[in-house]
Design a protein around this motif. Structure first.
Motif, PDB file in Angstrom:
ATOM      1  N   ASP A 404       0.873  -1.167   0.000  1.00 51.82           N
ATOM      2  CA  ASP A 404       0.000   0.000   0.000  1.00 51.82           C
ATOM      3  C   ASP A 404       0.916   1.225   0.000  1.00 51.82           C
ATOM      4  O   ASP A 404       1.311   1.693  -1.056  1.00 51.82           O
ATOM      5  N   LEU A 405       1.280   1.728   1.152  1.00 53.02           N
ATOM      6  CA  LEU A 405       2.299   2.767   1.216  1.00 53.02           C
ATOM      7  C   LEU A 405       3.664   2.151   0.887  1.00 53.02           C
ATOM      8  O   LEU A 405       3.825   0.930   0.923  1.00 53.02           O
ATOM      9  N   PRO A 406       4.663   2.985   0.537  1.00 56.93           N
ATOM     10  CA  PRO A 406       5.987   2.440   0.206  1.00 56.93           C
ATOM     11  C   PRO A 406       6.531   1.560   1.338  1.00 56.93           C
ATOM     12  O   PRO A 406       6.488   1.958   2.505  1.00 56.93           O
ATOM     13  N   PRO A 407       6.996   0.385   1.044  1.00 56.26           N
ATOM     14  CA  PRO A 407       7.556  -0.504   2.079  1.00 56.26           C
ATOM     15  C   PRO A 407       8.729   0.163   2.787  1.00 56.26           C
ATOM     16  O   PRO A 407       9.557   0.840   2.168  1.00 56.26           O
ATOM     17  N   ALA A 408       8.793  -0.012   4.072  1.00 58.53           N
ATOM     18  CA  ALA A 408       9.845   0.614   4.888  1.00 58.53           C
ATOM     19  C   ALA A 408      11.225   0.137   4.448  1.00 58.53           C
ATOM     20  O   ALA A 408      11.421  -1.017   4.094  1.00 58.53           O
ATOM     21  N   GLY A 409      12.179   1.051   4.462  1.00 60.69           N
ATOM     22  CA  GLY A 409      13.569   0.692   4.193  1.00 60.69           C
ATOM     23  C   GLY A 409      13.965   0.812   2.739  1.00 60.69           C
ATOM     24  O   GLY A 409      15.162   0.792   2.439  1.00 60.69           O
ATOM     25  N   LEU A 410      13.019   0.946   1.805  1.00 61.18           N
ATOM     26  CA  LEU A 410      13.385   1.020   0.389  1.00 61.18           C
ATOM     27  C   LEU A 410      13.523   2.453  -0.100  1.00 61.18           C
ATOM     28  O   LEU A 410      14.108   2.694  -1.159  1.00 61.18           O
ATOM     29  N   TYR A 411      12.985   3.424   0.642  1.00 59.82           N
ATOM     30  CA  TYR A 411      12.872   4.787   0.125  1.00 59.82           C
ATOM     31  C   TYR A 411      13.451   5.793   1.120  1.00 59.82           C
ATOM     32  O   TYR A 411      13.264   5.679   2.328  1.00 59.82           O
ATOM     33  N   GLN A 412      14.147   6.783   0.582  1.00 60.19           N
ATOM     34  CA  GLN A 412      14.612   7.902   1.400  1.00 60.19           C
ATOM     35  C   GLN A 412      13.541   8.984   1.498  1.00 60.19           C
ATOM     36  O   GLN A 412      13.532   9.773   2.441  1.00 60.19           O
ATOM     37  N   SER A 413      12.631   9.033   0.487  1.00 58.36           N
ATOM     38  CA  SER A 413      11.571  10.056   0.473  1.00 58.36           C
ATOM     39  C   SER A 413      10.221   9.359   0.317  1.00 58.36           C
ATOM     40  O   SER A 413       9.524   9.529  -0.691  1.00 58.36           O
ATOM     41  N   PRO A 414       9.827   8.565   1.315  1.00 55.55           N
ATOM     42  CA  PRO A 414       8.619   7.740   1.148  1.00 55.55           C
ATOM     43  C   PRO A 414       7.331   8.534   1.040  1.00 55.55           C
ATOM     44  O   PRO A 414       6.339   8.028   0.521  1.00 55.55           O
ATOM     45  N   LEU A 415       7.313   9.793   1.505  1.00 56.02           N
ATOM     46  CA  LEU A 415       6.073  10.575   1.483  1.00 56.02           C
ATOM     47  C   LEU A 415       5.773  11.172   0.106  1.00 56.02           C
ATOM     48  O   LEU A 415       4.736  11.820  -0.069  1.00 56.02           O
ATOM     49  N   LEU A 416       6.652  10.969  -0.862  1.00 57.00           N
ATOM     50  CA  LEU A 416       6.476  11.587  -2.179  1.00 57.00           C
ATOM     51  C   LEU A 416       5.829  10.651  -3.195  1.00 57.00           C
ATOM     52  O   LEU A 416       5.781  10.971  -4.377  1.00 57.00           O
ATOM     53  N   TYR A 417       5.303   9.497  -2.731  1.00 60.08           N
ATOM     54  CA  TYR A 417       4.776   8.513  -3.678  1.00 60.08           C
ATOM     55  C   TYR A 417       3.257   8.327  -3.557  1.00 60.08           C
ATOM     56  O   TYR A 417       2.711   7.283  -3.896  1.00 60.08           O
ATOM     57  N   GLY A 418       2.612   9.348  -3.049  1.00 60.19           N
ATOM     58  CA  GLY A 418       1.167   9.378  -3.115  1.00 60.19           C
ATOM     59  C   GLY A 418       0.462   8.451  -2.156  1.00 60.19           C
ATOM     60  O   GLY A 418       1.085   7.689  -1.407  1.00 60.19           O
ATOM     61  N   ASP A 419      -0.863   8.525  -2.187  1.00 62.40           N
ATOM     62  CA  ASP A 419      -1.684   7.674  -1.317  1.00 62.40           C
ATOM     63  C   ASP A 419      -2.675   6.847  -2.128  1.00 62.40           C
ATOM     64  O   ASP A 419      -3.698   6.411  -1.617  1.00 62.40           O
ATOM     65  N   GLY A 420      -2.358   6.658  -3.401  1.00 64.33           N
ATOM     66  CA  GLY A 420      -3.233   5.828  -4.241  1.00 64.33           C
ATOM     67  C   GLY A 420      -3.135   4.370  -3.860  1.00 64.33           C
ATOM     68  O   GLY A 420      -2.045   3.815  -3.693  1.00 64.33           O
ATOM     69  N   LYS A 421      -4.254   3.719  -3.749  1.00 64.40           N
ATOM     70  CA  LYS A 421      -4.265   2.325  -3.296  1.00 64.40           C
ATOM     71  C   LYS A 421      -3.797   1.386  -4.404  1.00 64.40           C
ATOM     72  O   LYS A 421      -3.825   1.721  -5.593  1.00 64.40           O
ATOM     73  N   ASN A 422      -3.402   0.209  -3.990  1.00 66.65           N
ATOM     74  CA  ASN A 422      -2.929  -0.825  -4.899  1.00 66.65           C
ATOM     75  C   ASN A 422      -4.107  -1.356  -5.732  1.00 66.65           C
ATOM     76  O   ASN A 422      -5.047  -1.933  -5.173  1.00 66.65           O
ATOM     77  N   PRO A 423      -4.114  -1.180  -7.050  1.00 62.25           N
ATOM     78  CA  PRO A 423      -5.265  -1.585  -7.857  1.00 62.25           C
ATOM     79  C   PRO A 423      -5.505  -3.094  -7.862  1.00 62.25           C
ATOM     80  O   PRO A 423      -6.660  -3.542  -7.945  1.00 62.25           O
ATOM     81  N   LEU A 424      -4.435  -3.899  -7.752  1.00 57.90           N
ATOM     82  CA  LEU A 424      -4.637  -5.344  -7.715  1.00 57.90           C
ATOM     83  C   LEU A 424      -5.277  -5.770  -6.402  1.00 57.90           C
ATOM     84  O   LEU A 424      -6.095  -6.702  -6.375  1.00 57.90           O
ATOM     85  N   ALA A 425      -4.921  -5.089  -5.323  1.00 57.23           N
ATOM     86  CA  ALA A 425      -5.553  -5.397  -4.048  1.00 57.23           C
ATOM     87  C   ALA A 425      -7.040  -5.039  -4.090  1.00 57.23           C
ATOM     88  O   ALA A 425      -7.885  -5.778  -3.564  1.00 57.23           O
ATOM     89  N   ILE A 426      -7.363  -3.931  -4.717  1.00 59.93           N
ATOM     90  CA  ILE A 426      -8.769  -3.529  -4.847  1.00 59.93           C
ATOM     91  C   ILE A 426      -9.533  -4.561  -5.672  1.00 59.93           C
ATOM     92  O   ILE A 426     -10.642  -4.980  -5.312  1.00 59.93           O
TER      93      ILE A 426
END
Length: 1023
Positions: A404-426
């Motif tokens: 859903d949100l960027p997985p922890a540890g992969l991103y230095q700027s995790p807040l810049l990737y939006g809040d759009g939900k995972n379409p496959l999960a939907i």
């Protein structure tokens, strides 16, 4: 005595001999002009009841009586009768010719049939073969492009979606669905439960002259559906099977992870911010969300039918199965159906029969359009696939769950990737299941008496049980952790039944050159719908993963229930008188009187008349020497129609006892009355080149008055819905063209082409107290205003981009004040429409029209020996689409959503680089994203809708295998689309956010499930 005995013996011998010589056997074979055997042909010796019927291979044997004429008469439905003398020796083989006049000259009309040459109304006829050839799962979709004046639109490409049909435009602010009459049973929707394989023909009654006999339900046109019947003497088993694959078309190219990060950092720089996206694109995923979301869909269909009969009884029995998997996971549609059509001549004067269709279909629905903002709607899978950045993986590698949100540890700027939900999960966890059981059909008895009278009584039913269920549980990996006590299940069950009893008396008589037809009838229709609904909160995590636990009884928290009952009745009397003199001068008059329980007693009855005239000019004496013209008929008609699809009780105030308090739910107005539509139609039909070329042209004008609209709300109403008032008028007008050309070059090759074209012009003439209405869907806005087309787009006008500070400084009002003080170079220049020197909400105006101005289609067929090829194009022009999803993915939304690649390529990034696509900016002080004509695009398209190539096995092979027919075919649907629309699919109608508004809110694209390009392979066999 001996002499006497000898005389008696001689006499007996002579009698025996004479009896033997009086009987002669004759045999032979009957075929058509193509050499095909004709089973079921009736062979009768003249002036006797001595006869036989040909066998499946066309053979017959008959013993003749020499005391009667030595001549045989051969008759078969659809062929010219033939009488041939018999010489007394050898086989008598006969070739029957098709009765082209009989086959083409009779057309189905309301409560009867009529010679096509004597039709004075606007009627289009579509054969079952043409419908079946489209390979459409939905019967209404199969009608697309087949008739002038009929606009058929598939709202989404999701399986189980029923197409929207509009005849001669939108005629009301309420329900604009046409009336469907299936074998005499009326209905307003649900043709997707009927298999196209079972259809004999569909007739579209377009003007008042043709449809006024249906009165209060005919304002939006009438479509008569006739299902197949058996052919006497030909007992046939037919099997049709096909398999197809489908892929979504028109998917855009989205930003890669590297482009996404580059564009974000450019936006920070444009805003003067020191913030930057610190992530390294090479170390992040680059997920193509559209590729992950869409898949190859599959469809398989099977149809088995048994048909035939004799001179007394005819039968058609069929079973069909459809299994369609959409191009997105968990979007599926299954349909099971059986049909039984049987009629029998139980007496010389009495025929009885039944037409019954039993179906069950099950649709698993995903969010196909919209963003889930409307209560009860599902979040749009396609929309979220568009807005979710490529930098996010499908599955969290640490947990194995959907991200859903960027997985922890992969991103230095995790807040810049939006809040759009995972379409496959939907798509996997936000679905709705709809199951429908339906019994549709009638039983009838038809009596003929006094030679020219026919009385028919019909008992029909449309009985439905609909069940719907939606579970709202925890999506694995979702950032929103749902407590067990708020997880919920919603379930509803609707039972809807319509019963109709129709009695029709027909009288037809010919007096010399005079032909008179009289139809009198009555109809009684009852509608009843009762529904139950239940919902419950409180499900633990076991129910999230186990559908068998997603039941109301397994919840433990709050539970809610609801229910209701709706009833209405319609009592009608109708009549028609048609007259023809010498088949030249034609006249038809219709009248229907309807009484509906939907209106108060003082306004319960409505009267709907029509009159039309026709003149067969080609039959006049002065036209006999005009060899190049084979037919010419002028038609003209006027009539009034009604619309009762406006709710059940608009005249009454409805109360509820919710929370133990009696309070009004909706306010009534006892003065409401029928919506009335007046129509005028003028047409001409012509035939040239010995009938090979036929042309029909119609001009229509349709005006609806007393349209029901809701009164303005008042604070004194509380929560009650406002009352209705007859307070609006609307007009549609346009031209229709149908051109059909057939040419048989030789016995091996023939071809045909059909062209349909329709112009449409819609205008809302007036509204109650000039009350306007704004309808919003996301960033899209629609305005209902007198003097404009229905569903007009509303917003700001733009005039390019500011290229530098000097242009911003020069854009001032008469007082020298900046019109856009917050603008920066690369921002949009908005137009001061009202000229008051300020750009504000008053500058919003009409910026687009979603109603097409021209509909057109081309259908071409070619036959060469055993091969056949059919090509079908369909298109619209003159309409606009509000590309609302581009407001999210092509405006650089500050929420960190993805963008289309064309924004990256076309954006302003320096003076002169673009005059259409603004700069990237998070702050957007100029509000570039406001609703404007920037998002209005031309919706014109031309689509190669269908291509079918078939091969029919030769006659000698069929005879060897004992078959009537065997055909192999391959088809392609939506093979090519020519359009300038930048969205996924220009063929769309409305979206889930504004579904309740119907025709008032069409043409807004919020990320609609697109149509698919499909390829189908099949076989048809009959024996």
């Amino acid at each position: 005595m001996k002499n006497c005995l000898k005389l008696i013996s001689c006499a007996l011998l002579l009698l025996v001999c004479s009896t033997g010589f009086a009987q002669v056997k004759v045999s032979g074979k009957v075929t058509d002009d193509q050499g095909e055997a004709l089973p079921g042909v009736t062979v009768v010796q003249q002036n006797t009841r001595n006869g036989a019927v040909t066998s499946p291979d066309g053979a017959y044997t008959l013993t003749l009586n020499t005391t009667a004429p030595q001549a045989l008469t051969f008759t078969f439905m659809g062929f010219l009768p033939q009488t041939v003398g018999y010489s007394g020796s050898g086989e008598l083989n006969i070739v029957l010719k098709k009765d082209e006049v009989a086959l083409k000259d009779v057309i189905v009309i309301g409560y009867g049939t009529q010679k096509k040459s004597q039709v004075t109304g606007a009627i289009a006829s579509v054969s079952g073969k043409d419908l079946q050839r489209t390979q459409a799962v939905d019967l209404t979709t199969a009608l697309q492009g087949q008739a002038a004046g009929v606009n058929v639109t598939s709202p989404t490409g999701a399986p189980g979606t029923e197409a929207v049909v509009r005849i001669r435009g939108i005629g009301t602010l309420n329900n604009s669905n046409p009336l469907y009459v299936v074998d005499g049973v009326p209905l307003t929707s649900g043709l997707n439960t009927i298999s196209p394989n079972d259809i004999e023909s569909m007739e579209v009654l377009k003007d008042a002259a043709a449809s006024a006999i249906y009165g209060s339900r005919a304002a939006n046109g009438v479509i008569l559906v006739t299902t197949k019947k058996g052919v006497p003497g030909r007992n046939e088993v037919s099997f049709d099977a096909n398999y197809g694959t489908a892929q979504a078309i028109g998917l855009p190219k989205m930003l890669s992870t590297a482009q996404f990060i580059e564009l974000q950092n450019e936006a920070f720089a444009n805003d003067g911010s020191t913030t930057r996206n610190q992530d390294n694109a090479a170390s992040l995923p680059n997920t193509d969300w559209l590729d992950q979301t869409f898949r190859t869909g599959q469809t398989q269909r099977y149809n088995l039918s048994f048909s035939g009969g004799n001179e007394k009884t005819r039968y058609y029995i069929s079973g069909n199965y459809t299994d369609q998997d959409g191009t997105i996971i968990n979007a599926t549609f299954k349909r099971y159906g059986v049909r039984s059509n049987v009629s029998s001549q139980v007496k010389d004067w009495l025929r009885v029969g039944e037409n019954l269709n039993l179906t069950y279909d099950r649709t698993q629905q995903i969010g196909a359009s919209g963003d889930g903002g409307r209560s009860g709607s599902l979040p749009g899978v396609v929309r979220y696939a568009l807005i979710r950045p490529n930098a996010l993986p499908v599955v969290d590698p640490a947990t194995g769950f959907y991200t859903d949100l960027p997985p922890a540890g992969l991103y230095q700027s995790p807040l810049l990737y939006g809040d759009g939900k995972n379409p496959l999960a939907i798509a996997d966890y936000r679905t709705r299941t709809l199951g429908r059981f339906r019994l549709l059909g009638n039983m009838f008895a038809e009596a003929t008496f006094a030679k020219h009278f026919k009385l028919r009584t019909d008992f029909g039913t449309d009985f439905n049980i609909n069940e719907q269920q939606q579970y709202n549980g925890q999506i694995p990996g979702d950032r929103t952790i749902l407590a067990d006590d708020v997880k919920s299940l919603d379930k509803s069950r609707h039972r809807v039944s319509t019963l109709n009893w129709t009695n029709v008396l027909n009288y037809n008589q010919t007096f010399g050159k005079h032909e008179v037809g009289v139809t009198l009838g009555s109809e009684y229709i009852t509608f009843k719908a009762d529904y139950l609904s239940g919902s419950r909160n409180g499900y633990d995590n076991r129910a999230d993963q186990n559908q068998s636990l997603q039941q109301l009884g397994y919840g433990y928290n709050q539970q809610f229930s609801g229910g209701g009952l709706d009833e209405s009745t319609l009592m009608s009397y109708f009549g028609r008188v048609s007259y023809a003199y010498d088949n030249k001068y034609l006249a038809t008059v219709n009248m229907r009187a309807d009484a509906s329980s939907r209106f108060s007693e003082q306004n319960r009855w409505g009267y709907f008349p029509s009159a039309s005239l026709g003149w067969n000019i080609a039959k006049e004496g002065f036209m006999q020497d005009v060899s190049w013209l084979n037919d010419l008929k002028l038609r003209g008609g006027w009539g009034q129609l009604g619309n009762q699809e406006i709710g059940l009780y608009p005249f009454a105030t409805i109360y509820s006892t919710a929370n133990g308090v009696l309070q009004p739910v909706s306010l009534g107005n006892p003065n409401v009355k029928w919506e009335t539509t007046g129509q005028t139609n003028v047409g001409v039909d012509a035939a040239f080149l010995k009938g090979s070329l036929t042309v029909s042209v119609d001009y229509f004008r349709r005006k609806t008055k007393d349209i029901l609209v809701q009164l303005p709300t008042s604070y004194t109403n509380g929560d009650a819905a406002p009352a209705y008032e007859n307070g609006a008028e609307m007009e549609n007008k346009g031209w229709e063209l149908n051109l059909n050309y057939r040419n048989t070059v030789n016995k091996d090759f023939s071809w045909n082409v059909m062209v349909n074209a329709t112009t449409l012009e819609n205008n809302v003439l007036s509204l109650y107290k000039a009350r306007e209405q704004i309808i919003a869907a996301g960033a899209g806005q629609i305005l209902l205003r007198a003097g404009e087309p229905v569903s007009s787009f509303y917003g700001y006008k733009t005039n390019g981009l500011f290229q530098n500070e000097a242009e911003i400084a020069a854009y001032v009002n008469k007082d020298g004040q900046l019109l856009q003080p917050n603008a920066r170079p690369g921002d949009i220049r908005f137009v001061d429409v009202d000229g008051d020197g300020v750009i504000d909400g008053d500058d919003r105006t009409i910026i687009g029209n979603p109603n097409p101005k021209l509909l057109y289609s081309l259908n071409a067929g070619f036959n060469y020996r055993g091969f056949d090829l059919n090509v079908f194009f369909n298109g619209v022009t003159g309409n606009d689409i509000f590309n609302e999803v581009d407001n999210i993915i092509n405006s650089f939304d500050a929420r960190g959503f993805n963008q289309k690649e064309d924004f990256y390529k076309n954006r302003w990034h320096g003076e002169g680089t673009s005059n259409s696509t603004p700069r990237a900016t998070f702050q957007d002080p100029n509000n570039n994203r406001r609703t404007s004509d920037r998002f209005v695009e031309k919706g014109d398209y031309l689509r190669l809708k269908n291509v079918v190539l078939g091969y029919n096995l030769p006659t000698n092979t069929l005879e060897k295998w004992g078959l009537y027919n065997a055909r192999l075919y391959a088809s392609a649907q939506n093979l090519l689309t020519f359009t300038k629309y930048s969205g996924m699919d220009p063929e769309l109608y409305t979206n889930d956010n504004v579904a309740g508004y119907g025709d008032l809110a069409q043409g807004i694209d919020m990320g609609t499930y697109p149509q698919s390009r499909s390829f189908t392979f099949g076989i048809q066999v009959s024996f």
